[in-house]
Design an enzyme around this catalytic site. Sequence first.
Site, short mmCIF file in Angstrom:
data_model
loop_
_atom_site.label_atom_id
_atom_site.label_comp_id
_atom_site.label_asym_id
_atom_site.label_seq_id
_atom_site.Cartn_x
_atom_site.Cartn_y
_atom_site.Cartn_z
CD GLU A 267 -8.32 -6.29 -8.41
OE1 GLU A 267 -9.27 -6.61 -8.57
OE2 GLU A 267 -7.82 -5.24 -7.77
CD GLU A 287 -6.81 -4.58 -4.23
OE1 GLU A 287 -7.03 -4.22 -5.60
OE2 GLU A 287 -5.61 -5.29 -4.11
#
Length: 337
Positions: A267, A287
């Site tokens: 990210e 996630e």
Amino acid sequence: MTDAPRPAPSPLSSAALLEMAAYGDGLAASPAGAAPYLVCRPERGLAAAEADRIAAWLRERPCPVVGLGGADADPQILAACDVALESEAALPGLLGAIAAAPLAAMVLAQVLRVTEAMAVSEALVVESLAFATLQDGPEFRAWLARRPPMALDADPGPPLRLERDGDRLLVLLDRPARRNAVDRRMRDALVEALALALADDSVAEVEITGAGRCFSIGGDLAEFGGTPDPATAHMIRMLRSPALALARVARKLTFRVHGVSIGAGVEFAGFGRRVTARAGASFQLPEVSMGLIPGAGGCVSLPRRIGRQKTALLALSGRRINAATALAWGLVDAVEP
């Protein structure tokens, strides 16, 4: 919630989608319905107004929408889907991952839709609020209950090393024993280093790399669930946000990644002006399988680099991609030996 295998549904045609858009489908395709996803194969042939209606309806679905493409697919309807697949080969694995965490999958799809056209700073607020919602959800609580006990790192050494080389600021993630997992100390140090780079006009480039065997395995799992409540966690993310700091300095930002990049490691790199990877590098967003969404800026950085649909595919499936695939997708700009 269940992760029991479900038979792959028959993809809905454009005609079926048009009928459902007109008359509704109740909660059939939702975490509360028969299946927490909608699968379609939207063929060409509809009038523009009909395709518009279907596209708008698909973007309102409370579940991920998976479109099967091909030469005969309607491009407007396919673009409204959360994931676009060229073939059905990857469909069972993707649908199984969605079914295993339907609430997180739904929230991910919705966040990616609504933040697509937002300013980065506004989109990061939405991402954090959605992440906070899921932190108090049943899927994340179940993941925490299954997680084996993990000790916090007692190493007092600095989590970052900074070095100035002319007009370049070199930032080294320096927790190699923990595979450069991002803990509170690294988060705060990174925010401070990036604030320095933003304020100092003599810094023309910020280069971020990782020490040891890999770039970063993402957030330190030992700290997951450690904040007193989701609202406080959201406040902390807003006050000490590496993602926002990275976005502010993006024009100066280069990432050099190697080994595995997981979660926040992917990210963060998504904000880079330029990202290079070693040939053996790999990338993964796990996630959703934890009952969460990417919460370190990935719902914002990655769609702006590889598009909303590839971001959703990477996050929903949890699959690990290699450097060659990352290069083909645009996740990295070059692969080095």
